[in-house]
Design an enzyme around this catalytic site. Structure first.
Site, mmCIF file in Angstrom:
data_model
loop_
_atom_site.group_PDB
_atom_site.id
_atom_site.type_symbol
_atom_site.label_atom_id
_atom_site.label_comp_id
_atom_site.label_asym_id
_atom_site.label_seq_id
_atom_site.Cartn_x
_atom_site.Cartn_y
_atom_site.Cartn_z
ATOM 1 N N GLU A 439 11.022 -24.170 59.385
ATOM 2 C CA GLU A 439 10.633 -23.384 58.221
ATOM 3 C C GLU A 439 9.423 -24.024 57.544
ATOM 4 O O GLU A 439 9.499 -25.153 57.051
ATOM 5 C CB GLU A 439 11.808 -23.330 57.242
ATOM 6 C CG GLU A 439 11.495 -22.664 55.915
ATOM 7 C CD GLU A 439 12.570 -22.931 54.870
ATOM 8 O OE1 GLU A 439 12.444 -22.382 53.765
ATOM 9 O OE2 GLU A 439 13.502 -23.703 55.155
ATOM 10 N N ASP A 512 15.386 -26.088 55.530
ATOM 11 C CA ASP A 512 15.799 -26.880 54.375
ATOM 12 C C ASP A 512 17.264 -26.641 54.029
ATOM 13 O O ASP A 512 17.811 -25.561 54.294
ATOM 14 C CB ASP A 512 14.939 -26.529 53.151
ATOM 15 C CG ASP A 512 13.481 -26.967 53.333
ATOM 16 O OD1 ASP A 512 13.236 -27.809 54.214
ATOM 17 O OD2 ASP A 512 12.622 -26.450 52.606
ATOM 18 N N ASP A 514 18.795 -25.715 51.459
ATOM 19 C CA ASP A 514 18.875 -25.004 50.180
ATOM 20 C C ASP A 514 19.120 -23.529 50.458
ATOM 21 O O ASP A 514 19.327 -23.117 51.603
ATOM 22 C CB ASP A 514 17.594 -25.212 49.353
ATOM 23 C CG ASP A 514 16.336 -24.732 50.091
ATOM 24 O OD1 ASP A 514 16.476 -24.062 51.146
ATOM 25 O OD2 ASP A 514 15.229 -25.012 49.614
ATOM 26 N N ASP A 516 17.084 -20.939 50.331
ATOM 27 C CA ASP A 516 16.060 -20.326 51.181
ATOM 28 C C ASP A 516 16.255 -20.715 52.642
ATOM 29 O O ASP A 516 16.098 -19.901 53.548
ATOM 30 C CB ASP A 516 14.659 -20.743 50.714
ATOM 31 C CG ASP A 516 14.276 -20.085 49.388
ATOM 32 O OD1 ASP A 516 14.879 -19.050 49.064
ATOM 33 O OD2 ASP A 516 13.401 -20.622 48.690
#
Length: 649
Positions: A439, A512, A514, A516
């Site tokens: 990403e 990541d 998180d 997203d």
């Protein structure tokens, strides 16, 4: 060098002759090679033990002698299965000279399912279920009620502890089996998953209309909403299809149902279309889920395509110059359950994943041709809706074909057909190579610098990715976010996907830790599941596990992958100067050497392989997470959001 010396100087007593041929007798063979009988000794095999015993009770239900089955997970993760069937025969077996109960639980390929008249239809074809469970259990106890007496016997690792005893009187009938899986066999753990058992038992309740199956979890840590569930569906597979579509928008209200009964076989099909673009066909033979399909599924697909084309021609929806609709057009958005019951089911191997009876294709094909054709004639509104959807799918397929050909022509004109942002590896052996789909360009830069260029390729993703759950295949070709993934992997998509052309043995999603990142992972997994499913089925997809924290004190540096691991490290460091704790917000915060050490080095990294345990469950999960309905997604997140660490698909 030592190995060569050993090979060239074999002592005389190591000669390979008839004395080295070992014959494993009875249940010893099962304990020696358990995977041959239950698939594996992982969690899947552990749960399979329950299915084997429950299937015996289901066979009693198929024979018309059982209406209730109770499955209990005991506090110590042992299992009790109780039914109100006829009870296993308790007399002395004429050939073996021991009680028939002991024959059933200690002899392979012994049972009432080989044409002796005990069962007309049975899923337990090979007669190994009870004996295999016994062989792989630390202990097993069986209690039998025959309407007059209660009998009991205990076994330890397959061996009888004493003979069958009469322990009481009763007017009831039935069999109770209590077993504890053997920790010597199931070394990965002996903890049963309530949800896994519930899914399987619900499936059996759907397939056997009217039978009552109850699952009870007696463990003290079981949540209140998972203490007990009673499963009973008088509508049978009609209700099964409604269940499959419960989180989807259906395009006709009533489930279409057809069936056919012959002297030695029965076939039934329930089907309903939704407004999605994916098909979900579940087929069963004698209650066994034939995940690889077989003759019953082939017969259904062939007849469905013919009926829809015939109706479209007859009504003028397809003109004379129009090409026929293809099978995939006719199945777009279809949820369907096919169930056949036959006296002599022919499965491919003990795993029973594909039905081979040639006569079943004819029976199902004839039934669907006649009865679905009649249904369309009597329900023209529904028929028109179905044909319209198939014709729209056909137009999208043709558009996808044009886009695919355009993409190929474009690639042929370019100097290299690989994506520009791909940092490829030098090795070409896909048993060794791996690609990291990363990403963002920042993380991609670190990964490119930190990787081992010989076997690790890096493909950065950027921008908003397409949600394929809400798009037909024609929208996928030419999509600038997905095309690089398709091109880099090299195996195509959809019906053209060819695992033999896969350029990398491991496809690693690295995002990541998180919200997203989780969204990116889910979008990619949805894409792989819908359009490259063999990639998941064959175990090529992995999720990278970058650390959440870096803990430093002086020259000491450690990494924590969970909050609990962070606390453990801080406790381990003890007193003294307070360590420095860095919370990684993204992969881009790690320098190349840190990313290599923690996430990409095969010797030290942690990666989760994505396994497809249950296609129906995976379909349901992706529909909820990525589909149009908000309420099911909200409920899913509320129920699981705080507890999900790893997502098993």
């Amino acid at each position: 060098m030592q190995e060569e010396q050993h090979i060239t100087s074999v002592p005389i007593e190591d000669t390979y002759d008839e004395n080295q041929i070992q014959v494993l007798e009875g249940l010893e063979a099962v304990r020696k090679r358990p995977g041959m009988y239950i698939g594996s000794t992982s969690s899947r095999g552990l749960h399979h033990l329950v299915y084997e015993i429950v299937d015996n009770s289901i066979d009693e239900a198929l024979a018309g002698f059982c209406s209730r089955i109770l499955v209990e997970i005991e506090e110590d993760n042992s299992i009790t299965v109780t039914d109100n069937g006829r009870g296993i025969p308790t007399g002395i077996h004429p050939k073996m000279g021991i009680s028939t109960v002991e024959v059933v639980f200690t002899q392979l390929h012994a049972g009432g399912k080989f044409g002796g008249g005990g069962y007309k239809v049975s899923g337990g074809l090979h007669g190994v279920g009870a004996s295999v469970v016994n062989a792989l259990s630390e202990y097993l106890e069986v209690e039998i009620k025959n309407g007059e007496h209660i009998f009991y016997q205990k076994y330890e690792r397959g061996q009888g502890v004493g003979s069958l005893k009469q322990i009481g009187e009763t007017t009831e009938t039935g069999t109770k089996v209590h077993f504890k899986p053997d920790g010597e066999i199931f070394k990965e753990g002996l903890v049963y998953d309530y949800d896994v058992l519930r899914r399987r038992l619900r499936e059996q309740a759907f397939l056997n209309a009217g039978i009552n199956i109850t699952l009870v979890d007696k463990r003290t840590n079981a949540p209140e909403d998972k203490k007990m569930v009673e499963l009973k569906y008088d509508g049978g597979i009609r209700e099964f299809v409604e269940y499959l579509n419960r989180n989807k928008e259906v395009i006709h209200e009533d489930v279409i149902y057809v069936n056919s009964v012959r002297e030695d076989s029965e076939a039934e099909v329930a089907m309903q279309y939704n407004d999605g673009y994916n098909e979900m066909i579940m087929s069963f033979a004698n209650n066994i889920n034939t995940t690889e399909g077989g003759t019953h599924e082939t017969g259904f697909k062939s007849a469905l395509t013919k009926v829809i084309n015939d109706y479209a021609r007859k009504t003028g929806m397809l003109k004379e110059a129009d090409a026929n609709l293809k099978g995939e057009d006719c199945r777009e958005g279809l949820s369907c359950v096919i169930s056949v019951k036959v006296t002599e089911a022919q499965f491919e191997g003990q795993t029973k994943t594909k039905l081979g009876n040639s006569e079943i294709r004819t029976i199902v094909e004839k039934m669907v041709n006649e009865k679905l054709g009649e249904f369309f004639e009597e329900n023209p509104t529904i028929a028109k809706i179905v044909v319209d959807k198939a014709m729209t799918a056909s137009r999208a397929r043709e558009a996808a074909k044009r886009a695919r050909e355009s993409t190929r022509r474009k690639s042929a004109l370019e100097s290299s057909s690989l994506p520009g942002k791909l940092a490829d590896c030098s090795d070409r052996d896909n048993t060794y190579t791996e690609i990291y789909i990363v990403e963002g360009d920042s993380a991609g830069g670190s990964a490119k610098q930190g990787r081992d260029r010989r076997f690790q390729a890096i493909l950065p993703l950027w921008g908003k990715m397409l949600n394929v759950e809400k798009a037909r295949i024609d929208k996928i070709y030419g999509n600038d976010k997905l095309t690089p993934v398709i091109t880099a992997l090299g195996a195509g998509i959809g019906d053209e996907f060819d695992l033999n052309k896969l350029r990398y043995g491991k496809v690693v999603i690295m995002a990541d830790a998180d919200v997203d990142g989780a969204h990116i992972r889910t979008l990619l997994l949805t894409f792989f599941f819908r359009y490259m499913r063999p990639l998941i089925e064959d175990g090529h997809v992995y999720i990278a596990q970058p650390p959440l924290y870096k803990i430093s004190r002086g020259k000491i540096e450690k990494y924590a992958y969970t909050d609990q691991e962070l606390q453990d490290i801080l406790t381990e460091m003890g007193d003294g100067r307070t360590p420095s704790v860095q919370r990684y917000k993204g992969l881009g915060e790690m320098n190349p050497s840190q990313l290599w050490d923690t996430t990409m080095n095969p010797d030290t990294r942690i990666m989760l392989r994505v396994d497809l345990e249950d296609a129906q469950q995976a379909d349901e999960t992706f529909t909820i997470l990525m589909g149009d309905k908000v309420e099911p997604r909200r409920k899913f997140i509320e129920e699981r959001g705080t507890s999900v660490i790893n997502l098993d698909i």
